[in-house]
Design an enzyme around this catalytic site. Structure first.
Site, mmCIF file in Angstrom:
data_model
loop_
_atom_site.group_PDB
_atom_site.id
_atom_site.type_symbol
_atom_site.label_atom_id
_atom_site.label_comp_id
_atom_site.label_asym_id
_atom_site.label_seq_id
_atom_site.Cartn_x
_atom_site.Cartn_y
_atom_site.Cartn_z
ATOM 1 N N CYS A 98 0.859 -1.187 0.000
ATOM 2 C CA CYS A 98 0.000 0.000 0.000
ATOM 3 C C CYS A 98 0.889 1.228 0.000
ATOM 4 O O CYS A 98 1.773 1.355 0.853
ATOM 5 C CB CYS A 98 -0.886 -0.027 1.246
ATOM 6 S SG CYS A 98 -1.742 1.524 1.538
ATOM 7 N N GLU A 272 -7.948 14.140 28.603
ATOM 8 C CA GLU A 272 -8.042 13.050 27.624
ATOM 9 C C GLU A 272 -8.855 11.904 28.232
ATOM 10 O O GLU A 272 -8.656 11.535 29.387
ATOM 11 C CB GLU A 272 -6.612 12.573 27.261
ATOM 12 C CG GLU A 272 -6.505 11.249 26.543
ATOM 13 C CD GLU A 272 -7.203 11.191 25.184
ATOM 14 O OE1 GLU A 272 -7.073 12.135 24.395
ATOM 15 O OE2 GLU A 272 -7.891 10.181 24.933
ATOM 16 N N CYS A 347 -10.149 17.371 12.334
ATOM 17 C CA CYS A 347 -9.885 16.370 11.290
ATOM 18 C C CYS A 347 -11.134 16.135 10.445
ATOM 19 O O CYS A 347 -11.143 15.249 9.600
ATOM 20 C CB CYS A 347 -9.370 15.066 11.902
ATOM 21 S SG CYS A 347 -10.461 14.385 13.135
HETATM 22 C C1 LIG Z 1 -7.926 13.722 17.095
HETATM 23 S S1 LIG Z 1 -7.262 13.013 18.560
HETATM 24 C C2 LIG Z 1 -6.136 14.266 19.048
HETATM 25 C C3 LIG Z 1 -5.072 13.886 20.022
HETATM 26 C C4 LIG Z 1 -3.868 14.820 20.140
HETATM 27 N N1 LIG Z 1 -4.226 16.205 20.185
HETATM 28 C C5 LIG Z 1 -2.854 14.546 19.045
HETATM 29 O O1 LIG Z 1 -2.643 15.398 18.171
HETATM 30 O O2 LIG Z 1 -2.255 13.464 19.066
HETATM 31 C C6 LIG Z 1 -8.614 13.124 19.624
HETATM 32 C C7 LIG Z 1 -8.387 12.593 21.028
HETATM 33 O O3 LIG Z 1 -9.573 12.841 21.796
HETATM 34 C C8 LIG Z 1 -9.791 11.764 22.674
HETATM 35 N N2 LIG Z 1 -11.213 11.840 23.039
HETATM 36 C C9 LIG Z 1 -12.287 11.376 22.362
HETATM 37 N N3 LIG Z 1 -13.418 11.721 22.989
HETATM 38 C C10 LIG Z 1 -13.057 12.435 24.084
HETATM 39 C C11 LIG Z 1 -13.797 13.085 25.121
HETATM 40 N N4 LIG Z 1 -15.123 13.046 25.147
HETATM 41 N N5 LIG Z 1 -13.112 13.728 26.084
HETATM 42 C C12 LIG Z 1 -11.752 13.768 26.069
HETATM 43 N N6 LIG Z 1 -11.001 13.165 25.107
HETATM 44 C C13 LIG Z 1 -11.650 12.518 24.128
HETATM 45 C C14 LIG Z 1 -9.360 10.540 21.882
HETATM 46 O O4 LIG Z 1 -9.046 9.458 22.738
HETATM 47 C C15 LIG Z 1 -8.134 11.092 21.139
HETATM 48 O O5 LIG Z 1 -6.958 10.865 21.878
#
Ligand SMILES: C[S@@+](CC[C@H](N)C(=O)[O-])C[C@H]1O[C@@H](n2cnc3c(N)ncnc32)[C@H](O)[C@@H]1O
Length: 397
Positions: A98, A272, A347
């Site tokens: 891939c 988180e 995202c």
């Molecule tokens: C798009 S990732 C971003 C993580 C980090 N900022 C990075 O760049 O690596 C979103 C994160 O939100 C966490 N997450 C999802 N729902 C959540 C919630 N209700 N409260 C807190 N964290 C949450 C997920 O586990 C994930 O680690």
């Protein structure tokens, strides 16, 4: 049938015969056209808030994924195949190579298949509930060279475990850790609660923006390291970090963005939900010698509500929610905390648009929009936005 990658001799552009069946890519067109398509979408959806900067492209838009997952099954001749579930069902599409993935992954997957055959380890069949190996997860780091192989099994049993590890290490000295994850049920490609470290530390380390990060099997970590450095630089610059600025890093994953801010002198609290990612975040603060950052393992909405009801505040809110975006509760409480700046890393542009409208009602104005191409050959658009407080709540918008 397995796939085949073809390279256009004149342009260097790659095409995959698996396109459409596999679903990993959604765009099979020259990279410049992909960028133009994404720019137009970002302009269409976001220019009502503020001018949209040109999308930041990849120089070489291939082999960027540092997280590779493969499902295993049997073909009609009972040969072991690896790949992904067909976008339209539970049939496995064999994918041997891939061009999105780190090149170190495919040879490891080939070895897993060979050893499954030699050691009689059957793939798990989702329909009958029989078999052993559900899928593998490979995480790689370009900066440290470390490689993690996670063998996800339906139960604790993994025949010839020691021999399997020995053979994998002999064939792939680049692998620095091997973990067995036990996942009795759940959606395809999910991980279970229990990890058994079979070799090495059970995690890998990666470096981004001058900081070092530990990544465990279940922790979220951005999949495109080159573009992540650009994304994080835009986010930290937009936040305007200086000594003593109070920052909340909501949805912080392994603490990456907050740690970069803390290294620049900010007083950071990360929040988180995922336990494993939060554990990594604590370790990452230590790894980077930081004492001006703490983490809270909680739902971001609840955390913000608790802060708002205690009358606490912050100067900058950084938020990087999953594709679903932020909850109403989160946005309402962010309005009550009233940080001067909010840096929204998104995202999914559709939920970003919805949430920017909601923030406008909370008295924020969007002043910067920077799309970053984190996922070439897919429709995904990552965006950094800066919102600045411009007054009272406005219910009219
Ligand atoms: C798009 S990732 C971003 C993580 C980090 N900022 C990075 O760049 O690596 C979103 C994160 O939100 C966490 N997450 C999802 N729902 C959540 C919630 N209700 N409260 C807190 N964290 C949450 C997920 O586990 C994930 O680690």
């Amino acid at each position: 049938m397995s796939n085949k990658i073809m390279t256009d001799k004149q342009t260097g552009e790659k095409h995959c015969r698996c396109f459409k069946r596999c679903g990993g890519c959604q765009l099979d067109e020259p990279y410049k056209d992909q960028l133009e398509r994404k720019q137009q979408k970002a302009d269409r959806m976001l220019s009502k808030f503020a001018p949209v900067n040109r999308i930041l492209p990849m120089e070489k838009p291939y082999n960027y994924r540092c997280k590779v997952q493969n499902i295993y099954g049997l073909d009609r001749s009972k040969r072991i195949i690896s790949g992904v579930y067909q976008s339209s069902g539970q049939k496995i599409v064999a994918v041997d190579d891939c061009f999105l993935e780190d090149e170190r992954a495919a040879p490891i997957v080939r070895s897993v298949k060979k050893l499954m055959k030699d050691m009689r380890i059957p793939p798990y069949d989702i329909r009958s509930g029989r078999g052993i190996l559900r899928h593998t997860l490979i995480r790689t780091s370009r900066s440290t060279g470390q490689v993690m192989l996670v063998l996800v099994t339906a139960g604790a049993m993994l025949p010839a475990k020691n021999n399997l590890v020995k053979a994998m290490r002999a064939a792939h000295p680049e692998i620095t850790t091997i973990v067995q994850n036990i996942c009795p049920d759940g959606m395809p490609l999910t991980l279970g609660e229990r990890d058994i470290v079979l070799f090495g530390k059970g995690y890998i380390e990666d470096e981004l923006c001058g900081c070092r990060f530990r990544i465990s099997p279940a922790s979220f970590y951005q999949v495109n390291p080159l573009q992540t450095e650009k994304l994080y630089s835009c986010a930290v610059e937009a936040a305007g970090i200086s000594e003593g600025v109070r920052v909340i890093d909501a949805y912080c994953g392994t603490g990456t963005i907050g740690i970069i801010c803390a290294k620049n002198g900010a007083e950071v609290t990360g929040v988180e939900l995922n336990k494993s990612a939060c554990r990594d975040a604590h370790k990452n603060a230590e790894l980077n010698g930081l004492e001006n950052i703490k983490f809270c393992n909680d739902d971001a909405g609840k955390f913000m509500q608790a802060m708002a009801s205690k009358g606490e505040g912050c100067d900058v809110l950084i938020m990087d929610p999953p594709r679903a975006g932020a909850s109403r509760e989160f946005i309402g409480c962010a309005g009550r905390l009233a940080p001067q700046k909010i840096v929204y890393v998104s995202c999914k542009i559709e939920t970003l648009e919805r949430d920017l409208k909601a923030f406008r009602r909370e008295g924020y104005k969007v002043t910067y929009i920077q799309p970053v191409d984190m996922f070439p050959h897919t429709m995904g658009i990552e965006t950094v936005c800066l919102l600045e407080r411009n007054g009272e709540k406005n219910e009219a918008h």
